[in-house]
Motif scaffolding. Structure first.
Motif, PDB file in Angstrom:
ATOM      1  N   SER A   1      14.753  18.387  13.349  1.00 24.91           N
ATOM      2  CA  SER A   1      14.013  18.100  14.575  1.00 24.91           C
ATOM      3  C   SER A   1      12.837  19.040  14.793  1.00 24.91           C
ATOM      4  O   SER A   1      12.061  18.883  15.727  1.00 24.91           O
ATOM      5  N   LYS A   2      12.691  20.024  13.896  1.00 26.15           N
ATOM      6  CA  LYS A   2      11.559  20.962  14.028  1.00 26.15           C
ATOM      7  C   LYS A   2      10.305  20.333  13.413  1.00 26.15           C
ATOM      8  O   LYS A   2      10.385  19.673  12.388  1.00 26.15           O
TER       9      LYS A   2
ATOM     10  N   ALA B   1      25.250  20.798  11.974  1.00 22.71           N
ATOM     11  CA  ALA B   1      24.477  21.177  13.156  1.00 22.71           C
ATOM     12  C   ALA B   1      23.170  21.864  12.740  1.00 22.71           C
ATOM     13  O   ALA B   1      22.105  21.587  13.325  1.00 22.71           O
ATOM     14  N   LEU B   2      23.237  22.715  11.733  1.00 19.45           N
ATOM     15  CA  LEU B   2      22.027  23.401  11.244  1.00 19.45           C
ATOM     16  C   LEU B   2      21.045  22.392  10.655  1.00 19.45           C
ATOM     17  O   LEU B   2      19.844  22.479  10.898  1.00 19.45           O
TER      18      LEU B   2
ATOM     19  N   SER C   1      18.244  11.287  12.636  1.00 23.64           N
ATOM     20  CA  SER C   1      18.193  11.433  14.086  1.00 23.64           C
ATOM     21  C   SER C   1      16.751  11.215  14.501  1.00 23.64           C
ATOM     22  O   SER C   1      15.849  11.886  13.980  1.00 23.64           O
TER      23      SER C   1
ATOM     24  N   LEU D   1      20.798  19.156  11.312  1.00 26.62           N
ATOM     25  CA  LEU D   1      20.269  18.332  12.398  1.00 26.62           C
ATOM     26  C   LEU D   1      19.180  19.095  13.148  1.00 26.62           C
ATOM     27  O   LEU D   1      18.101  18.568  13.416  1.00 26.62           O
ATOM     28  N   GLN D   2      19.462  20.336  13.460  1.00 26.93           N
ATOM     29  CA  GLN D   2      18.481  21.186  14.179  1.00 26.93           C
ATOM     30  C   GLN D   2      17.211  21.344  13.347  1.00 26.93           C
ATOM     31  O   GLN D   2      16.105  21.229  13.865  1.00 26.93           O
ATOM     32  N   ALA D   3      17.356  21.589  12.048  1.00 24.98           N
ATOM     33  CA  ALA D   3      16.198  21.781  11.173  1.00 24.98           C
ATOM     34  C   ALA D   3      15.358  20.504  11.079  1.00 24.98           C
ATOM     35  O   ALA D   3      14.134  20.572  10.985  1.00 24.98           O
TER      36      ALA D   3
END
Length: 120
Positions: A118-119, A111-112, A51, A114-116
């Protein structure tokens, strides 16, 4: 060219095992639906997903299962205790059937991841 490589890999999987092909396609649909910025490419014998240029997971088809791989999976919370592997960073979820997508809470782990990714 990347779309052609993906199509060729998928056709190879379909030729070997229709059920594994359908499982890979189901995973692709879920992953690509997570965000409009998600891209895919064939690498290391599987399909890697990123992403905004940041890789977050991969799907690999093996002889008897499909593996959903997380390059930084060791840092993900494992509430349902489905992450496998003991390496320093990587973890995976082994999927034997389409029912495992729900049974092993795949959407939540994706989802976790993907979120990780982007940090900063």
């Amino acid at each position: 060219m990347p779309a052609e490589r993906i199509a060729n890999l998928l056709e190879d999987i379909r030729f070997l095992d229709q059920a594994r092909f359908e499982l890979v396609q189901s995973l692709r649909e879920i992953i690509l639906g997570l965000a409009p910025s998600i891209s895919e490419e064939v690498k290391y014998g599987g399909i890697l997903f990123a992403s905004a240029g940041q890789p977050f997971c991969g799907v690999f088809s093996y002889a008897r299962h499909v593996s959903l791989e997380f390059g930084a999976g060791a840092s993900l919370p494992d509430e349902y205790r489905v992450l496998e592997g003991e390496g320093k960073l990587r973890r995976h979820i082994k999927l034997l059937s389409a029912g495992d997508i729900v049974g092993k809470h795949v959407r939540e782990y994706l989802a976790l991841a993907l979120q990780a990714s982007s940090k900063p």
